[in-house]
Design a protein around this motif. Structure first.
Motif, PDB file in Angstrom:
ATOM      1  N   PRO A 205      34.074  41.423  42.903  1.00 25.85           N
ATOM      2  CA  PRO A 205      34.391  40.272  42.067  1.00 25.85           C
ATOM      3  C   PRO A 205      33.248  39.945  41.109  1.00 25.85           C
ATOM      4  O   PRO A 205      32.083  39.894  41.514  1.00 25.85           O
ATOM      5  CB  PRO A 205      34.614  39.155  43.090  1.00 25.85           C
ATOM      6  N   GLN A 217      38.630  40.294  40.225  1.00 24.88           N
ATOM      7  CA  GLN A 217      38.845  39.207  41.186  1.00 24.88           C
ATOM      8  C   GLN A 217      38.870  39.711  42.628  1.00 24.88           C
ATOM      9  O   GLN A 217      38.483  38.990  43.544  1.00 24.88           O
ATOM     10  CB  GLN A 217      40.164  38.493  40.883  1.00 24.88           C
ATOM     11  N   THR A 218      39.345  40.923  42.817  1.00 20.05           N
ATOM     12  CA  THR A 218      39.483  41.491  44.163  1.00 20.05           C
ATOM     13  C   THR A 218      38.862  42.886  44.174  1.00 20.05           C
ATOM     14  O   THR A 218      38.924  43.599  43.168  1.00 20.05           O
ATOM     15  CB  THR A 218      40.960  41.595  44.570  1.00 20.05           C
ATOM     16  N   ASP A 237      43.921  43.874  40.973  1.00 16.96           N
ATOM     17  CA  ASP A 237      43.101  44.525  39.949  1.00 16.96           C
ATOM     18  C   ASP A 237      43.264  46.039  39.986  1.00 16.96           C
ATOM     19  O   ASP A 237      43.326  46.694  38.938  1.00 16.96           O
ATOM     20  CB  ASP A 237      41.627  44.151  40.126  1.00 16.96           C
TER      21      ASP A 237
END
Length: 342
Positions: A205, A217-218, A237
Motif C-alpha cells: 500500500p 491499496q492492497t 489492484d
C-alpha cells in the motif's frame, strides 16, 4: 499560474538547456493542447536569440482509453519528421517517447525535452545543476554494476542481471545533442538482460501505479521468471493490473523493462493528491523510490516495443548493486548522492 510567470520558467529551462542565438528550437504540439506552453517557449527562445517555430499537428482519432505508448502520430507527417531532424532542440508537448519517430529524430542529433506536467509542478521542481550532478553520480555507479537486487519488508526479492543495456539519466533539462529528457525528472535507470530478471516483487500500500495515477491499496505479488511477469496475485489492484495488460492482447506487455531509483529530495510521494492533468513525473522522481517498469525496452535499445507500459515507483525498498547497498528502506546511503539534510 499567469502567463508571464510561466514565460519566465520556460526561459530558465531553455537557459539551462544551453539554447543560444546560433540554434533553432521547434515546439511540437497536437490540437489545442498546451497552447500556452507553446507560446511560453516561443517567447523564451526569442529572448535567447534563437530561431523558433511551433509545429502543431491535428488531434488524434478517439482512442480506446488505454495509454498506448509508441504511437506518436508523426508517422503520417514525414515532412514534419524531416523538419524536426534539422533543428537543434525539440520541445515535445505531445509525448513522443517510445516511438520510432522520436528515435529517428534523436539519431539526427536533435535533443528533445518533453514537457507535459502542470505549470505549478514545473516551477516547484525546476531542475538544477546540483541535481544533475547527483543523477550523474548515480549513472556512474549503476553503469559499473553487473547485478541489481531489490528487497523489501513486504516480501520483494528480485534480481536483475545488468550489462546488456545502457544506463540512462533524467534530470529535467537537456543540453546534449541526440539526448532525451523530461521536465521535471530526477532518476537513473537501466534494464535487466532479456532473460535475466528473476524473483518476486510485492507491491505494498502506497506504491504507485502509473499510468493509473493511483496508489496501491492492497498487496500485489508478481512472480518474474526469465525477464517476464509470469503471475500476478492479490486483490483488486492485482485484478486491475492484469485486466489492463490483457486489453493490449500482447504477451510482451508482461516483459520487464527499465529499473532504477529516484533522486529529487523536493519531489513528494503524495504528489498525486496535488496535481492533476500530468503523467506522474513527480512520483517517478521522489527521493529514494525504487522504480521498476513493465513493457517496452526499446528506449534502452531493446527489442520489446509493446504499447503496454507501466512504471511502478515503490516506497521503503532496498536496492543493492553487486551486493553493495545504494538505497536502504527508501533512503539513499551513498554519501555522494545524498541530499543535504538527509
Amino acid at each position: 499560474m499567469d502567463q508571464n510567470t510561466f514565460n519566465t520558467l520556460c526561459l530558465q529551462q531553455l537557459t539551462l538547456s544551453g539554447v543560444n542565438e546560433s540554434e533553432t528550437v521547434a515546439i511540437l504540439s497536437q490540437g489545442a493542447s498546451r497552447a500556452s506552453y507553446a507560446d511560453a517557449f516561443l517567447w523564451a527562445a526569442q529572448q535567447l536569440g534563437a530561431s523558433a517555430y511551433h509545429l502543431r499537428i491535428a488531434d488524434a482519432a478517439p482512442s480506446s482509453g488505454a495509454w498506448a505508448v509508441g504511437s506518436s502520430g508523426l508517422a503520417e507527417h514525414p515532412l514534419a519528421i524531416q523538419a524536426l531532424k534539422e533543428v537543434d532542440m525539440l520541445i515535445d508537448l505531445k509525448f513522443l517517447l517510445f516511438s520510432k519517430e522520436q528515435f529517428e529524430i534523436q539519431a539526427a542529433g536533435t535533443r528533445i525535452l518533453t514537457v507535459v506536467e502542470p505549470p505549478e509542478l514545473l516551477g516547484r521542481l525546476m531542475p538544477t545543476k546540483e541535481l544533475r550532478e547527483r543523477v550523474e553520480i548515480g549513472q556512474e555507479i549503476l553503469a559499473k554494476a553487473s547485478s541489481m537486487r531489490i528487497t523489501s519488508d513486504g516480501g520483494t526479492d528480485v534480481t536483475y542481471e545488468l550489462g546488456m543495456y545502457p544506463t540512462m539519466t533524467e534530470y529535467g533539462y537537456n543540453d546534449e545533442p541526440g539526448r532525451w529528457d523530461h521536465w521535471p525528472a530526477a532518476f537513473v535507470f537501466t534494464g535487466g538482460s532479456d532473460e535475466g530478471v528473476n524473483g518476486r516483487i510485492v507491491l505494498s500500500p502506497g506504491d504507485v501505479l502509473l499510468p493509473f495515477n493511483t496508489y496501491v491499496q492492497t498487496p500485489v505479488e508478481l512472480t518474474i521468471e526469465n525477464g517476464f511477469v509470469q503471475d500476478i496475485r492479490g486483490g483488486l489492484d492485482a485484478e486491475l493490473l492484469k485486466s489492463y495488460i490483457e486489453t493490449f492482447n500482447d504477451p510482451r506487455g508482461y516483459g520487464m523493462s527499465h529499473v532504477g531509483w529516484g533522486l529529487d529530495h523536493r519531489a513528494h510521494w503524495h504528489g498525486l493528491t496535488q496535481f492533476g492533468g500530468g503523467m506522474g513525473m513527480e512520483l517517478r522522481s521522489f527521493y529514494g523510490n525504487v522504480m521498476f517498469s513493465i513493457g517496452p525496452n526499446n528506449e534502452l535499445g531493446g527489442p520489446n516495443d509493446t504499447p503496454c507500459h507501466f512504471d511502478i515507483p515503490m516506497r521503503n525498498n532496498s536496492l543493492f548493486l553487486d551486493d553493495e547497498p545504494i538505497v536502504v528502506k527508501g533512503e539513499i546511503v551513498v554519501p555522494e548522492m545524498r541530499a543535504a539534510g538527509r
